[in-house]
Design an enzyme around this catalytic site. Structure first.
Site, PDB file in Angstrom:
ATOM      1  N   GLU A   1     -54.696 -46.305  13.634  1.00 31.08           N
ATOM      2  CA  GLU A   1     -53.469 -47.095  13.545  1.00 31.08           C
ATOM      3  C   GLU A   1     -53.005 -47.475  14.952  1.00 31.08           C
ATOM      4  O   GLU A   1     -52.908 -48.657  15.287  1.00 31.08           O
ATOM      5  CB  GLU A   1     -52.375 -46.314  12.814  1.00 31.08           C
ATOM      6  CG  GLU A   1     -51.069 -47.082  12.676  1.00 31.08           C
ATOM      7  CD  GLU A   1     -49.945 -46.251  12.063  1.00 31.08           C
ATOM      8  OE1 GLU A   1     -48.975 -46.864  11.581  1.00 31.08           O
ATOM      9  OE2 GLU A   1     -50.030 -45.009  12.090  1.00 31.08           O
TER      10      GLU A   1
ATOM     11  N   HIS B   1     -50.421 -43.371   0.256  1.00 27.76           N
ATOM     12  CA  HIS B   1     -49.854 -43.235   1.601  1.00 27.76           C
ATOM     13  C   HIS B   1     -48.404 -43.690   1.556  1.00 27.76           C
ATOM     14  O   HIS B   1     -48.086 -44.848   1.791  1.00 27.76           O
ATOM     15  CB  HIS B   1     -50.662 -44.063   2.602  1.00 27.76           C
ATOM     16  CG  HIS B   1     -50.377 -43.725   4.037  1.00 27.76           C
ATOM     17  ND1 HIS B   1     -51.328 -43.221   4.889  1.00 27.76           N
ATOM     18  CD2 HIS B   1     -49.240 -43.801   4.772  1.00 27.76           C
ATOM     19  CE1 HIS B   1     -50.801 -43.014   6.079  1.00 27.76           C
ATOM     20  NE2 HIS B   1     -49.521 -43.369   6.026  1.00 27.76           N
TER      21      HIS B   1
END
Length: 388
Positions: A213, A22
């Site tokens: 998130e 990521h």
């Protein structure tokens, strides 16, 4: 975790082979490069020296809000609108990975953001791949092996995801290994892009989705059900679906305490099927993703997730905005949770297994990393023996 091992005392994390899943291209520019490219295109920056500009990005991103965090990308995207600029950024991005000991990486970026100067999205993908190829070749000439794949991100608050999915499929045999949706999460579920995910599923193309998130379990569920996500970008709010109770053990127990762990349906699905969490510790603190558990890294639910069997992987997210590297992120975990070399190896092998490589490639990479850990730890042991 072993007690006082030589690896814990003296092993340099930067020497360890690492896997980054990521890692945003537009979040990993060198400040000096931004200044050079901004001068070429006439873009005004908030600071004029690399040191001051780097600090500006770090301070601006450390807001506790994902939306404000994303505003910093205005300046990086502005200087990534031509093929030469994209190629330079991608080449330097990989060079910095090599310097940090990364042996496999998946770099994600949103091609739809890089067409304002006349490039097509296909040309943008080709320019990024050219930079990746140059850096990989340069590393090979120095006897350093690294493999890097592109993940193409669509912006979840825009409406070009189907076109980006088609773009990814066109380039699946020339460097593109996966698809993602990114950008503001809250209010923009994966289900808004159903036609793109259906196309990718029909063509058996792997997907990761930013979820958990800035939004909670419903966002994660949509990523799993609507997008058929194989990985969750961040995914830290999955911990909302866990109940952890710590009890004092009886006198006749060997353990000092007992932990009772209960997972809800979403967390159970993710854990039982080994769906990987792409956790980025520093970024999670900056965006407020883990604010419900506290403000410090020690409060981050990563350790609970890791210790209760979730497929946790570690990545830097945006190296510029967080002022970090993957080695730095692992070092933070060592300091916060007393992780040792065995823990770091497990986290790295988790990332290998979660990567979008083929099965044989994953096996080879896992063996390479395990052997390298063993050799590095043995070298440290030998050095300590010599000193004794």
């Amino acid at each position: 975790m072993s007690e006082n091992s030589a690896a814990e005392r003296t092993l340099d994390i930067r020497d360890l082979p690492k896997v980054s899943l990521h890692d945003h291209l537009d979040g990993g520019l060198r400040p000096a490069t931004i200044i050079d490219l901004a001068a070429e295109v006439g873009h005004t920056l908030p600071a004029s020296t690399p040191e001051a500009l780097g600090q500006w990005f770090l301070d601006s991103a450390d807001s506790g809000s994902l939306e404000r965090y994303l505003e910093t990308f205005v300046h990086t995207v502005a200087v990534m609108q031509t093929a030469p600029h994209l190629t330079r950024v991608a080449r330097e991005f990989v060079e910095d990975l090599v310097a940090d000991g990364v042996v496999y990486a998946e770099v994600r970026w949103a091609p739809e953001q890089h067409v304002s100067a006349g490039l097509s999205m296909d040309q943008a993908v080709e320019a990024v791949q050219a930079g990746i190829d140059e850096a990989v070749q340069d590393a090979a000439e120095d006897d350093v092996d690294i493999e890097v794949g592109q993940i193409l991100s669509a912006l979840r608050h825009e409406r070009q995801s189907f076109e980006v999915a088609q773009l990814a499929l066109r380039h699946r045999d020339s460097g593109v290994v996966g698809f993602d949706i990114a950008g503001p999460e809250d209010g923009f579920p994966a289900s808004d892009h159903q036609n793109a995910f259906d196309l990718l599923a029909t063509n058996l193309f792997p997907v990761t989705v930013h979820a958990g998130e800035a939004a909670g379990l419903n966002s994660i569920r949509s990523a799993l059900v609507d997008a058929r996500a194989l990985r969750l970008g961040h995914g830290v709010r999955l911990a909302q679906d866990l109940e952890i109770e710590t009890l004092e053990a009886d006198d006749d127990e060997d353990l000092d305490e007992l932990t009772i762990f209960t997972a809800g349906p979403v967390a159970s699905w993710v854990r039982d099927r080994g769906i990987a969490l792409e956790i980025c510790p520093s970024s999670n603190l900056q965006t407020g993703a883990t604010a419900a558990w506290g403000e410090d890294l020690e409060d981050h639910p990563i350790d609970v997730l890791f210790r209760t069997g979730f497929n946790v992987t570690i990545s830097p997210d945006n190296r510029l905005m967080s002022g970090t590297t993957l080695s730095d992120e692992l070092a933070l975990l060592v300091a916060a949770f007393d992780y040792d070399a065995e823990d770091l190896l497990e986290l790295t092998l988790n990332a290998v297994e979660a990567s979008f490589l083929g099965l044989d490639e994953r096996r080879d990479l896992a063996e390479l990393i395990s052997d390298a850990y063993e050799d590095l730890i043995q070298d440290v042991d030998d050095e300590d023996s010599d000193q004794d």
